[in-house]
Design a protein around this motif. Structure first.
Motif, short mmCIF file in Angstrom:
data_model
loop_
_atom_site.label_atom_id
_atom_site.label_comp_id
_atom_site.label_asym_id
_atom_site.label_seq_id
_atom_site.Cartn_x
_atom_site.Cartn_y
_atom_site.Cartn_z
N ASN A 2 0.77 -1.24 0.00
CA ASN A 2 0.00 0.00 0.00
C ASN A 2 0.80 1.29 0.00
OD1 ASN A 2 -2.90 -0.87 0.17
ND2 ASN A 2 -2.01 -2.07 1.84
N LEU A 3 2.11 1.23 0.08
CA LEU A 3 2.85 2.49 0.15
C LEU A 3 2.85 3.22 -1.18
CD1 LEU A 3 6.00 1.93 -1.08
CD2 LEU A 3 6.18 0.80 1.10
N LYS A 4 2.90 4.54 -1.07
CA LYS A 4 2.87 5.43 -2.24
C LYS A 4 3.88 6.55 -2.02
CE LYS A 4 -1.35 3.80 -3.65
NZ LYS A 4 -1.12 2.41 -3.96
N HIS B 173 9.51 -0.72 -1.51
CA HIS B 173 8.68 -1.87 -1.87
C HIS B 173 9.54 -3.14 -1.97
CE1 HIS B 173 5.29 -3.87 -3.93
NE2 HIS B 173 6.19 -4.31 -4.80
N ASP C 247 -4.98 3.04 7.17
CA ASP C 247 -5.15 4.23 6.34
C ASP C 247 -3.82 4.90 6.00
OD1 ASP C 247 -4.61 5.08 8.91
OD2 ASP C 247 -6.12 6.68 8.90
N TYR D 118 -0.63 5.47 3.67
CA TYR D 118 -0.27 5.33 2.25
C TYR D 118 1.10 5.92 1.96
CZ TYR D 118 -5.16 4.14 1.96
OH TYR D 118 -6.36 3.53 2.17
N HIS E 55 4.33 4.82 6.47
CA HIS E 55 4.63 3.39 6.61
C HIS E 55 5.97 3.19 7.32
CE1 HIS E 55 1.28 1.46 4.65
NE2 HIS E 55 1.34 2.34 3.67
#
Length: 184
Positions: A52-54, A62, A109, A111, A116
């Motif tokens: 889910n990381l952005k 990642h 929640d 992102y 993270h």
């Protein structure tokens, strides 16, 4: 060899030729099951972040987290197998982990990469510090094998924690994220 109806705390012990003293087995089985719960929870947290990381550091983080998950799965397997080597029962179901983990629930929640990283740093800190305490506890109980396994786990998770913290440390050494209490 048939299993025994002996109990360690609330846990059934299976008969084994492992000569570790019964009091050391009980201490180690309890400690190892606690760390198994935390370790599985942490592995799931790492995967949650991985998916889910952005942000601009996405691909590097990642891929790093994928490797972390693989290592954590290996440590968790070794911990679970040590429990059974001592005659205990590894408690690794989702229900058992959810009720026993000492890690704060992971934020669903989150992102941003920074969010993270902060969440993982806090959870790694809690886990790594518990593992270090357990090294001495199992050694003092007379189970050098478990203390050695926990030392291996400690070295690995300390390295992963260092990698995570390096992403948020300024060149001065000051942290710019993480609450150091495992609450974020």
């Amino acid at each position: 060899m048939a299993d025994s109806k002996a109990q360690a705390g609330n846990q059934r012990l299976h008969e084994t030729q492992n000569g570790t003293k019964s009091n050391a087995k009980k201490v180690s089985i309890d400690v190892l099951n606690a760390r198994l719960s935390d370790g599985i929870d942490l592995a799931l947290d790492v995967k949650q972040a991985h998916w889910n990381l952005k942000g601009p550091q996405f691909i590097g983080i990642h891929e790093m987290l994928d490797g972390f998950r693989t290592e954590l799965d290996d440590y968790n397997d070794k911990v679970a197998e040590r429990i059974t080597q001592l005659g205990g029962t590894a408690r690794g179901t989702a229900t058992a982990v959810a009720s026993a983990s000492k890690l704060a629930p992971y934020p669903l929640d989150a992102y941003a990469v920074a969010d993270h990283l902060a969440a993982l740093i806090d959870r790694y800190g809690v886990y790594a510090n518990a593992v270090r305490e357990n090294i001495d506890e199992t050694d003092e109980a007379g189970d050098a094998g478990t203390a050695d396994l926990l030392t291996e786990v400690s070295r690995g998770v300390d390295k992963q924690l260092w990698f995570l913290e390096a992403h948020v440390q300024e060149p001065t050494g000051a942290m710019r994220d993480g609450d150091h209490a495992g609450q974020r």
